[in-house]
Enzyme design. Structure first.
Site, short mmCIF file in Angstrom:
data_model
loop_
_atom_site.label_atom_id
_atom_site.label_comp_id
_atom_site.label_asym_id
_atom_site.label_seq_id
_atom_site.Cartn_x
_atom_site.Cartn_y
_atom_site.Cartn_z
N PHE A 132 -2.90 49.65 20.66
CA PHE A 132 -1.75 48.15 21.09
C PHE A 132 -1.24 48.45 22.74
O PHE A 132 -1.85 48.62 23.59
CB PHE A 132 -0.46 49.51 20.56
CG PHE A 132 0.40 48.70 20.42
CD1 PHE A 132 1.17 47.43 19.17
CD2 PHE A 132 1.91 48.47 21.07
CE1 PHE A 132 1.80 46.63 19.26
CE2 PHE A 132 2.99 46.89 20.74
CZ PHE A 132 2.86 46.88 19.47
N ASP B 297 -1.07 58.37 19.66
CA ASP B 297 0.69 57.46 19.08
C ASP B 297 0.02 56.98 17.63
O ASP B 297 -0.55 56.71 16.65
CB ASP B 297 -0.29 55.83 20.14
CG ASP B 297 1.01 55.12 19.74
OD1 ASP B 297 2.07 55.44 18.52
OD2 ASP B 297 0.98 53.86 20.42
N TYR C 20 11.58 52.68 13.82
CA TYR C 20 11.73 51.45 13.13
C TYR C 20 10.81 51.34 12.27
O TYR C 20 10.57 49.85 11.90
CB TYR C 20 12.19 50.63 14.25
CG TYR C 20 10.79 50.62 15.21
CD1 TYR C 20 9.96 49.43 15.37
CD2 TYR C 20 11.38 50.67 16.58
CE1 TYR C 20 9.28 49.03 16.37
CE2 TYR C 20 10.73 50.45 17.50
CZ TYR C 20 9.47 49.38 17.22
OH TYR C 20 8.68 49.35 18.08
N LYS C 21 9.27 51.57 11.85
CA LYS C 21 8.43 51.08 10.95
C LYS C 21 8.46 51.74 9.41
O LYS C 21 9.38 51.64 9.25
CB LYS C 21 7.09 51.27 12.28
CG LYS C 21 6.58 50.64 13.18
CD LYS C 21 5.65 50.80 14.03
CE LYS C 21 5.72 49.02 15.15
NZ LYS C 21 5.07 50.01 15.86
N ARG D 255 -1.95 40.70 8.33
CA ARG D 255 -1.89 41.87 7.85
C ARG D 255 -0.96 42.42 7.05
O ARG D 255 0.57 42.25 6.54
CB ARG D 255 -0.36 42.47 9.40
CG ARG D 255 -1.38 43.82 9.72
CD ARG D 255 -1.04 44.16 10.83
NE ARG D 255 0.33 44.29 11.42
CZ ARG D 255 0.88 44.76 12.24
NH1 ARG D 255 0.29 46.29 13.32
NH2 ARG D 255 1.98 45.11 12.27
C1 LIG Z 1 5.13 49.57 17.26
C2 LIG Z 1 3.83 50.10 18.06
C3 LIG Z 1 3.84 50.19 19.50
C4 LIG Z 1 5.86 49.72 20.12
O1 LIG Z 1 6.22 50.16 21.65
P1 LIG Z 1 7.28 49.79 21.58
O2 LIG Z 1 8.26 50.64 23.27
O3 LIG Z 1 8.40 50.54 20.44
O4 LIG Z 1 8.25 48.65 21.59
C5 LIG Z 1 3.20 50.97 20.01
N1 LIG Z 1 2.32 51.52 19.98
C6 LIG Z 1 1.81 51.06 19.41
C7 LIG Z 1 0.48 51.44 18.88
C8 LIG Z 1 2.10 50.03 18.06
O5 LIG Z 1 2.37 50.62 16.76
#
Ligand SMILES: *Cc1c(COP(=O)(O)O)cnc(C)c1O
Length: 419
Positions: A142, A219, A244-245, A393
Protein backbone atom coordinates in the site's frame (compact mmCIF):
# COMPACT_ATOMS: atom_id res chain seq x y z
CA UNK A 1 -23.32 -4.53 -27.40
CA UNK A 2 -26.40 -6.46 -26.43
CA UNK A 3 -28.09 -8.39 -29.24
CA UNK A 4 -31.65 -7.55 -30.17
CA UNK A 5 -34.02 -9.61 -28.03
CA UNK A 6 -31.40 -10.57 -25.45
CA UNK A 7 -32.71 -9.99 -21.93
CA UNK A 8 -31.07 -7.19 -19.96
CA UNK A 9 -30.00 -9.19 -16.95
CA UNK A 10 -31.12 -12.82 -17.10
CA UNK A 11 -29.47 -15.33 -19.41
CA UNK A 12 -29.54 -19.13 -19.42
CA UNK A 13 -27.20 -19.68 -16.46
CA UNK A 14 -28.44 -16.78 -14.34
CA UNK A 15 -31.29 -18.82 -12.87
CA UNK A 16 -29.01 -21.59 -11.63
CA UNK A 17 -26.50 -19.14 -10.17
CA UNK A 18 -29.23 -17.11 -8.52
CA UNK A 19 -30.48 -20.32 -6.91
CA UNK A 20 -26.97 -21.14 -5.76
CA UNK A 21 -26.72 -17.72 -4.12
CA UNK A 22 -30.01 -18.32 -2.32
CA UNK A 23 -28.86 -21.79 -1.27
CA UNK A 24 -25.54 -20.44 0.06
CA UNK A 25 -27.39 -17.74 2.03
CA UNK A 26 -29.78 -20.40 3.37
CA UNK A 27 -26.88 -22.55 4.59
CA UNK A 28 -24.89 -19.65 6.03
CA UNK A 29 -24.64 -19.89 9.84
CA UNK A 30 -23.67 -16.18 10.00
CA UNK A 31 -26.51 -14.95 7.74
CA UNK A 32 -28.46 -13.34 10.59
CA UNK A 33 -25.62 -10.93 11.38
CA UNK A 34 -26.37 -9.03 8.15
CA UNK A 35 -29.62 -7.70 9.65
CA UNK A 36 -27.63 -5.97 12.38
CA UNK A 37 -26.09 -3.57 9.83
CA UNK A 38 -27.68 -0.36 8.52
CA UNK A 39 -28.96 -0.48 4.95
CA UNK A 40 -28.80 -4.23 4.36
CA UNK A 41 -32.55 -4.43 3.67
CA UNK A 42 -32.14 -2.56 0.37
CA UNK A 43 -31.05 -3.84 -3.05
CA UNK A 44 -27.83 -1.86 -2.92
CA UNK A 45 -24.84 -4.13 -3.49
CA UNK A 46 -21.93 -3.10 -1.29
CA UNK A 47 -18.68 -4.75 -2.34
CA UNK A 48 -16.28 -2.39 -0.64
CA UNK A 49 -16.49 -3.28 3.06
CA UNK A 50 -12.73 -3.81 2.84
CA UNK A 51 -12.30 -0.04 2.33
CA UNK A 52 -15.00 1.18 4.68
CA UNK A 53 -17.15 -1.29 6.60
CA UNK A 54 -20.89 -0.73 6.94
CA UNK A 55 -22.15 0.71 10.24
CA UNK A 56 -23.94 -1.43 12.79
CA UNK A 57 -27.47 -0.34 13.75
CA UNK A 58 -26.45 -0.40 17.42
CA UNK A 59 -23.85 2.31 16.70
CA UNK A 60 -26.71 4.82 16.44
CA UNK A 61 -27.70 4.10 20.06
CA UNK A 62 -24.15 3.62 21.31
CA UNK A 63 -23.01 6.95 19.93
CA UNK A 64 -26.06 8.95 20.97
CA UNK A 65 -25.95 7.42 24.46
CA UNK A 66 -22.32 8.42 24.65
CA UNK A 67 -23.13 12.00 23.66
CA UNK A 68 -25.99 12.27 26.15
CA UNK A 69 -24.76 10.28 29.16
CA UNK A 70 -21.01 10.02 28.70
CA UNK A 71 -19.79 13.26 27.18
CA UNK A 72 -22.89 15.29 28.17
CA UNK A 73 -23.43 13.70 31.59
CA UNK A 74 -19.99 12.93 32.90
CA UNK A 75 -18.16 15.77 31.16
CA UNK A 76 -14.47 15.95 32.12
CA UNK A 77 -15.00 13.21 34.74
CA UNK A 78 -15.37 10.77 31.82
CA UNK A 79 -11.61 10.67 31.31
CA UNK A 80 -10.94 9.38 34.82
CA UNK A 81 -13.95 7.11 34.90
CA UNK A 82 -13.55 5.38 31.56
CA UNK A 83 -12.01 7.05 28.54
CA UNK A 84 -8.37 7.04 29.58
CA UNK A 85 -8.43 3.26 29.72
CA UNK A 86 -10.37 2.71 26.48
CA UNK A 87 -7.36 2.50 24.12
CA UNK A 88 -6.02 -0.43 26.14
CA UNK A 89 -9.39 -1.99 27.00
CA UNK A 90 -10.46 -2.11 23.35
CA UNK A 91 -6.92 -3.09 22.37
CA UNK A 92 -7.15 -6.12 24.66
CA UNK A 93 -10.56 -7.08 23.24
CA UNK A 94 -9.17 -6.79 19.72
CA UNK A 95 -6.16 -8.87 20.74
CA UNK A 96 -8.42 -11.58 22.15
CA UNK A 97 -11.11 -11.60 19.46
CA UNK A 98 -9.06 -10.97 16.33
CA UNK A 99 -5.28 -10.88 16.66
CA UNK A 100 -4.38 -13.87 18.80
CA UNK A 101 -2.64 -11.53 21.22
CA UNK A 102 -2.54 -11.85 25.01
CA UNK A 103 -3.58 -8.72 26.96
CA UNK A 104 -1.26 -5.77 27.37
CA UNK A 105 0.24 -5.77 23.87
CA UNK A 106 -2.39 -3.97 21.78
CA UNK A 107 -3.54 -0.37 21.88
CA UNK A 108 -5.89 1.81 19.78
CA UNK A 109 -4.27 5.05 18.60
CA UNK A 110 -3.58 7.50 15.79
CA UNK A 111 -4.01 6.49 12.13
CA UNK A 112 -2.43 3.41 10.57
CA UNK A 113 0.12 5.63 8.87
CA UNK A 114 1.23 7.22 12.14
CA UNK A 115 1.16 3.90 14.02
CA UNK A 116 3.32 2.29 11.34
CA UNK A 117 5.75 5.18 11.54
CA UNK A 118 6.04 4.79 15.30
CA UNK A 119 6.40 1.00 15.07
CA UNK A 120 9.02 1.13 12.34
CA UNK A 121 11.06 3.64 14.30
CA UNK A 122 10.62 1.56 17.47
CA UNK A 123 11.72 -1.57 15.61
CA UNK A 124 14.78 0.22 14.20
CA UNK A 125 15.62 1.52 17.68
CA UNK A 126 15.57 -2.07 18.95
CA UNK A 127 18.19 -3.16 16.40
CA UNK A 128 21.58 -3.01 18.09
CA UNK A 129 23.90 -4.37 15.37
CA UNK A 130 25.29 -1.36 13.39
CA UNK A 131 25.77 -3.57 10.31
CA UNK A 132 21.99 -3.89 9.99
CA UNK A 133 21.18 -0.88 7.83
CA UNK A 134 18.52 -2.20 5.46
CA UNK A 135 14.74 -2.25 5.49
CA UNK A 136 13.11 -4.91 3.32
CA UNK A 137 9.74 -4.09 1.73
CA UNK A 138 7.87 -4.87 -1.48
CA UNK A 139 6.95 -2.88 -4.54
CA UNK A 140 3.24 -3.68 -4.35
CA UNK A 141 2.60 -2.68 -0.74
CA UNK A 142 0.00 0.00 0.00
CA UNK A 143 1.37 3.48 -0.86
CA UNK A 144 1.49 4.76 2.73
CA UNK A 145 3.73 1.85 3.73
CA UNK A 146 6.16 2.52 0.88
CA UNK A 147 6.28 6.28 1.42
CA UNK A 148 6.81 5.92 5.16
CA UNK A 149 9.73 3.60 4.76
CA UNK A 150 11.24 5.90 2.14
CA UNK A 151 10.93 8.83 4.56
CA UNK A 152 12.36 6.90 7.50
CA UNK A 153 15.26 5.64 5.37
CA UNK A 154 16.10 9.25 4.56
CA UNK A 155 15.83 10.33 8.22
CA UNK A 156 17.93 7.46 9.51
CA UNK A 157 20.36 7.03 6.62
CA UNK A 158 19.16 3.50 5.84
CA UNK A 159 18.91 1.67 2.53
CA UNK A 160 15.91 -0.10 1.09
CA UNK A 161 15.78 -3.56 -0.37
CA UNK A 162 12.72 -3.95 -2.57
CA UNK A 163 11.09 -7.32 -3.21
CA UNK A 164 9.42 -7.30 -6.63
CA UNK A 165 5.96 -8.63 -5.80
CA UNK A 166 3.68 -10.14 -8.42
CA UNK A 167 0.71 -7.69 -8.44
CA UNK A 168 -1.70 -10.59 -9.00
CA UNK A 169 -0.21 -12.48 -6.05
CA UNK A 170 2.15 -11.36 -3.27
CA UNK A 171 5.35 -11.89 -1.33
CA UNK A 172 6.46 -15.46 -0.63
CA UNK A 173 8.64 -16.80 2.22
CA UNK A 174 11.19 -17.76 -0.43
CA UNK A 175 11.49 -14.13 -1.58
CA UNK A 176 11.90 -12.97 2.02
CA UNK A 177 14.63 -15.57 2.60
CA UNK A 178 16.47 -14.27 -0.47
CA UNK A 179 16.08 -10.60 0.43
CA UNK A 180 17.19 -10.82 4.07
CA UNK A 181 20.58 -11.41 5.68
CA UNK A 182 23.19 -9.93 8.03
CA UNK A 183 22.49 -6.37 6.84
CA UNK A 184 18.69 -6.52 7.35
CA UNK A 185 17.28 -4.50 10.24
CA UNK A 186 13.53 -4.70 9.66
CA UNK A 187 11.07 -6.33 7.24
CA UNK A 188 7.72 -4.61 6.59
CA UNK A 189 4.97 -6.41 4.67
CA UNK A 190 1.19 -6.50 4.37
CA UNK A 191 -0.47 -9.74 5.45
CA UNK A 192 -3.25 -9.45 2.85
CA UNK A 193 -2.20 -7.53 -0.28
CA UNK A 194 -4.53 -4.54 -0.79
CA UNK A 195 -4.66 -5.05 -4.55
CA UNK A 196 -4.70 -8.81 -5.23
CA UNK A 197 -6.02 -10.04 -1.88
CA UNK A 198 -3.03 -12.42 -1.65
CA UNK A 199 -2.69 -13.83 1.86
CA UNK A 200 0.98 -13.97 2.79
CA UNK A 201 2.28 -16.88 4.86
CA UNK A 202 2.69 -14.87 8.06
CA UNK A 203 4.26 -17.57 10.27
CA UNK A 204 6.78 -18.69 7.62
CA UNK A 205 7.76 -15.13 6.66
CA UNK A 206 8.11 -14.05 10.30
CA UNK A 207 10.33 -17.07 10.87
CA UNK A 208 12.42 -16.24 7.78
CA UNK A 209 12.94 -12.66 9.01
CA UNK A 210 13.93 -13.90 12.46
CA UNK A 211 16.34 -16.49 11.02
CA UNK A 212 18.08 -13.64 9.23
CA UNK A 213 18.29 -11.77 12.55
CA UNK A 214 15.76 -9.10 11.50
CA UNK A 215 12.60 -7.79 13.15
CA UNK A 216 9.20 -8.21 11.49
CA UNK A 217 6.51 -5.53 11.19
CA UNK A 218 3.16 -6.62 9.73
CA UNK A 219 0.48 -4.37 8.26
CA UNK A 220 -2.83 -6.10 9.03
CA UNK A 221 -5.24 -3.57 7.48
CA UNK A 222 -6.91 -6.11 5.19
CA UNK A 223 -6.64 -9.08 7.51
CA UNK A 224 -7.96 -7.83 10.87
CA UNK A 225 -11.51 -9.19 11.00
CA UNK A 226 -11.27 -11.24 7.80
CA UNK A 227 -8.66 -13.95 8.42
CA UNK A 228 -7.54 -15.83 11.51
CA UNK A 229 -4.45 -14.44 13.20
CA UNK A 230 -2.14 -15.77 15.89
CA UNK A 231 0.41 -13.00 16.40
CA UNK A 232 1.69 -14.36 19.70
CA UNK A 233 1.93 -17.89 18.30
CA UNK A 234 3.90 -16.72 15.27
CA UNK A 235 6.22 -14.59 17.42
CA UNK A 236 5.45 -11.44 15.42
CA UNK A 237 7.42 -8.44 16.71
CA UNK A 238 5.20 -5.51 15.71
CA UNK A 239 1.90 -5.08 13.84
CA UNK A 240 -0.51 -2.32 12.86
CA UNK A 241 -3.88 -2.13 11.15
CA UNK A 242 -7.03 -0.18 10.37
CA UNK A 243 -10.29 -0.40 12.26
CA UNK A 244 -12.56 1.16 9.61
CA UNK A 245 -12.33 -1.77 7.16
CA UNK A 246 -13.52 -5.17 8.43
CA UNK A 247 -13.92 -3.80 11.97
CA UNK A 248 -16.54 -1.19 10.94
CA UNK A 249 -15.18 1.59 13.17
CA UNK A 250 -16.34 4.30 10.74
CA UNK A 251 -14.47 6.76 8.54
CA UNK A 252 -11.17 7.74 10.16
CA UNK A 253 -11.58 5.55 13.23
CA UNK A 254 -8.19 5.14 14.94
CA UNK A 255 -5.76 2.34 14.15
CA UNK A 256 -4.31 -0.37 16.37
CA UNK A 257 -0.75 -1.17 17.32
CA UNK A 258 0.57 -4.51 18.55
CA UNK A 259 3.93 -4.75 20.26
CA UNK A 260 5.05 -8.19 21.35
CA UNK A 261 5.58 -8.23 25.13
CA UNK A 262 9.26 -9.14 24.69
CA UNK A 263 9.85 -5.66 23.19
CA UNK A 264 7.71 -3.66 25.63
CA UNK A 265 10.26 -3.12 28.38
CA UNK A 266 12.68 -1.46 25.96
CA UNK A 267 10.07 0.13 23.63
CA UNK A 268 11.33 3.41 22.16
CA UNK A 269 8.76 5.13 20.01
CA UNK A 270 9.55 8.50 18.45
CA UNK A 271 6.53 10.69 19.29
CA UNK A 272 6.87 11.64 22.93
CA UNK A 273 3.55 13.03 24.11
CA UNK A 274 1.98 13.55 27.49
CA UNK A 275 -0.50 10.67 27.09
CA UNK A 276 2.30 8.15 26.75
CA UNK A 277 4.18 9.48 29.73
CA UNK A 278 4.39 7.79 33.07
CA UNK A 279 1.90 9.49 35.44
CA UNK A 280 0.57 11.73 32.65
CA UNK A 281 -1.41 13.97 34.98
CA UNK A 282 1.61 14.85 37.11
CA UNK A 283 2.72 16.95 34.11
CA UNK A 284 6.29 16.56 35.31
CA UNK A 285 9.49 17.77 33.65
CA UNK A 286 11.08 15.48 31.07
CA UNK A 287 9.66 12.50 29.22
CA UNK A 288 9.63 9.08 30.80
CA UNK A 289 7.51 6.50 28.97
CA UNK A 290 4.58 4.87 30.73
CA UNK A 291 5.28 1.18 31.33
CA UNK A 292 3.98 -1.38 28.85
CA UNK A 293 1.91 -0.69 25.74
CA UNK A 294 0.65 2.61 27.20
CA UNK A 295 4.06 4.07 26.38
CA UNK A 296 3.08 3.77 22.74
CA UNK A 297 0.45 6.53 23.06
CA UNK A 298 1.28 10.12 22.18
CA UNK A 299 -1.67 12.55 22.42
CA UNK A 300 -5.31 12.51 23.49
CA UNK A 301 -7.01 9.41 22.05
CA UNK A 302 -10.01 9.77 19.70
CA UNK A 303 -12.72 8.33 21.96
CA UNK A 304 -15.53 9.05 19.49
CA UNK A 305 -13.75 7.01 16.86
CA UNK A 306 -13.56 4.01 19.19
CA UNK A 307 -17.27 3.66 19.90
CA UNK A 308 -18.43 1.90 16.74
CA UNK A 309 -15.64 -0.67 16.54
CA UNK A 310 -16.66 -2.09 19.93
CA UNK A 311 -19.93 -3.31 18.44
CA UNK A 312 -18.10 -5.28 15.76
CA UNK A 313 -15.62 -6.72 18.25
CA UNK A 314 -18.56 -8.00 20.30
CA UNK A 315 -19.98 -9.70 17.20
CA UNK A 316 -16.63 -11.19 16.26
CA UNK A 317 -16.19 -12.60 19.76
CA UNK A 318 -19.63 -14.14 19.50
CA UNK A 319 -19.26 -15.55 15.97
CA UNK A 320 -15.57 -16.49 16.24
CA UNK A 321 -12.89 -15.77 13.65
CA UNK A 322 -12.90 -19.41 12.46
CA UNK A 323 -16.54 -19.15 11.31
CA UNK A 324 -15.87 -15.71 9.82
CA UNK A 325 -12.94 -17.05 7.79
CA UNK A 326 -15.04 -20.01 6.65
CA UNK A 327 -17.72 -17.67 5.30
CA UNK A 328 -15.11 -15.45 3.71
CA UNK A 329 -13.71 -18.47 1.83
CA UNK A 330 -17.19 -19.33 0.54
CA UNK A 331 -17.78 -15.72 -0.53
CA UNK A 332 -14.51 -15.43 -2.48
CA UNK A 333 -15.10 -18.89 -4.03
CA UNK A 334 -18.57 -17.79 -5.21
CA UNK A 335 -17.12 -14.54 -6.54
CA UNK A 336 -14.62 -16.56 -8.59
CA UNK A 337 -17.43 -18.84 -9.80
CA UNK A 338 -19.42 -15.80 -11.00
CA UNK A 339 -16.29 -14.34 -12.59
CA UNK A 340 -15.73 -17.57 -14.53
CA UNK A 341 -19.35 -17.78 -15.67
CA UNK A 342 -19.86 -14.13 -16.63
CA UNK A 343 -16.72 -12.03 -16.79
CA UNK A 344 -13.98 -14.31 -18.11
CA UNK A 345 -15.90 -14.81 -21.38
CA UNK A 346 -15.89 -11.01 -21.76
CA UNK A 347 -12.10 -10.82 -21.55
CA UNK A 348 -11.84 -9.98 -17.85
CA UNK A 349 -8.78 -11.33 -16.02
CA UNK A 350 -8.63 -12.60 -12.44
CA UNK A 351 -5.83 -10.67 -10.73
CA UNK A 352 -6.05 -12.60 -7.46
CA UNK A 353 -4.71 -15.99 -6.35
CA UNK A 354 -6.55 -19.03 -7.70
CA UNK A 355 -5.77 -20.95 -4.51
CA UNK A 356 -8.44 -20.15 -1.86
CA UNK A 357 -5.95 -20.73 0.97
CA UNK A 358 -3.87 -17.85 -0.37
CA UNK A 359 -6.82 -15.43 -0.60
CA UNK A 360 -7.95 -12.83 1.91
CA UNK A 361 -11.53 -11.58 1.71
CA UNK A 362 -11.51 -9.78 -1.63
CA UNK A 363 -10.75 -10.56 -5.25
CA UNK A 364 -9.61 -8.20 -7.99
CA UNK A 365 -10.62 -8.51 -11.62
CA UNK A 366 -8.99 -6.52 -14.43
CA UNK A 367 -10.36 -5.05 -17.65
CA UNK A 368 -9.36 -1.86 -19.51
CA UNK A 369 -12.95 -0.53 -19.32
CA UNK A 370 -13.26 -0.84 -15.53
CA UNK A 371 -12.59 2.79 -14.61
CA UNK A 372 -15.72 3.87 -16.50
CA UNK A 373 -17.64 0.75 -15.55
CA UNK A 374 -17.08 1.44 -11.83
CA UNK A 375 -18.29 5.04 -12.15
CA UNK A 376 -21.48 3.82 -13.87
CA UNK A 377 -22.02 1.09 -11.26
CA UNK A 378 -21.81 3.56 -8.36
CA UNK A 379 -24.67 5.49 -9.99
CA UNK A 380 -26.71 2.28 -9.84
CA UNK A 381 -25.99 1.55 -6.15
CA UNK A 382 -23.55 -1.22 -7.02
CA UNK A 383 -20.40 -0.33 -5.11
CA UNK A 384 -17.15 -2.19 -5.65
CA UNK A 385 -13.99 -0.09 -5.84
CA UNK A 386 -11.64 0.75 -8.62
CA UNK A 387 -7.90 0.26 -8.29
CA UNK A 388 -5.69 1.82 -10.94
CA UNK A 389 -4.74 0.98 -13.58
CA UNK A 390 -7.79 -1.16 -14.41
CA UNK A 391 -8.91 -3.33 -11.51
CA UNK A 392 -12.30 -3.73 -9.89
CA UNK A 393 -11.88 -4.90 -6.33
CA UNK A 394 -14.74 -7.01 -4.99
CA UNK A 395 -14.59 -6.80 -1.20
CA UNK A 396 -16.57 -9.31 0.84
CA UNK A 397 -17.20 -8.52 4.46
CA UNK A 398 -18.21 -11.82 6.07
CA UNK A 399 -20.55 -10.40 8.74
CA UNK A 400 -22.50 -8.10 6.43
CA UNK A 401 -22.20 -9.35 2.82
CA UNK A 402 -24.77 -11.85 1.54
CA UNK A 403 -24.34 -14.20 -1.40
CA UNK A 404 -27.39 -12.61 -3.07
CA UNK A 405 -25.76 -9.18 -2.72
CA UNK A 406 -22.61 -10.54 -4.37
CA UNK A 407 -24.71 -12.13 -7.15
CA UNK A 408 -26.45 -8.80 -7.87
CA UNK A 409 -23.18 -6.89 -7.89
CA UNK A 410 -21.36 -9.26 -10.23
CA UNK A 411 -24.38 -9.40 -12.59
CA UNK A 412 -24.29 -5.60 -12.75
CA UNK A 413 -20.55 -5.61 -13.57
CA UNK A 414 -21.25 -8.00 -16.44
CA UNK A 415 -24.22 -6.01 -17.73
CA UNK A 416 -22.34 -2.73 -17.57
CA UNK A 417 -19.37 -4.23 -19.37
CA UNK A 418 -21.60 -5.66 -22.12
CA UNK A 419 -23.10 -2.18 -22.46
C1 LIG B 1 -6.16 1.02 4.22
C2 LIG B 1 -4.70 0.80 4.39
C3 LIG B 1 -3.89 1.74 5.06
C4 LIG B 1 -4.49 3.05 5.50
O1 LIG B 1 -3.70 3.85 6.31
P1 LIG B 1 -4.40 5.10 7.04
O2 LIG B 1 -3.34 5.75 7.79
O3 LIG B 1 -5.52 4.56 7.87
O4 LIG B 1 -4.96 5.98 5.96
C5 LIG B 1 -2.56 1.43 5.29
N1 LIG B 1 -2.03 0.25 4.84
C6 LIG B 1 -2.79 -0.67 4.17
C7 LIG B 1 -2.18 -1.95 3.72
C8 LIG B 1 -4.13 -0.40 3.92
O5 LIG B 1 -4.86 -1.28 3.25
Amino acid sequence: MREEGQPAVENHDDGALRERAAHLDGQDPLAHYRDLFIGTDSDLSYLDGNSLGRPLKRSITDISTFIRDGWGGRLIRGWDEEWLELPQAIGDQLGRAVLGAAPGQTVIADSTTVVLYKLLRAALAAVTDPARTEVVLDTDNFPTDRYLVEGIAREEGLSLRWIEADPAAGVTPEQVREATGPTTAVVLLSHVAYRSGFLADLPAITEAAHRAGALMVWDLCHSAGSVELDLDGAGVDFAAGCTYKYLNGGPGSPAFAYVNSRHLASLKQPIWGWMGRKDAFEMAAGYEPAPGIRGFLSGTPAIFGMLAMQGTLDLIEEAGMAAIREKSLKLTAFAVELFEAWLEPLGVILASPGDPDRRGSHITVDHPAFRNVTAALWEQDVIPDFRAPHGIRVGLSPLSTSFAELFRGMAAVRDQLRG
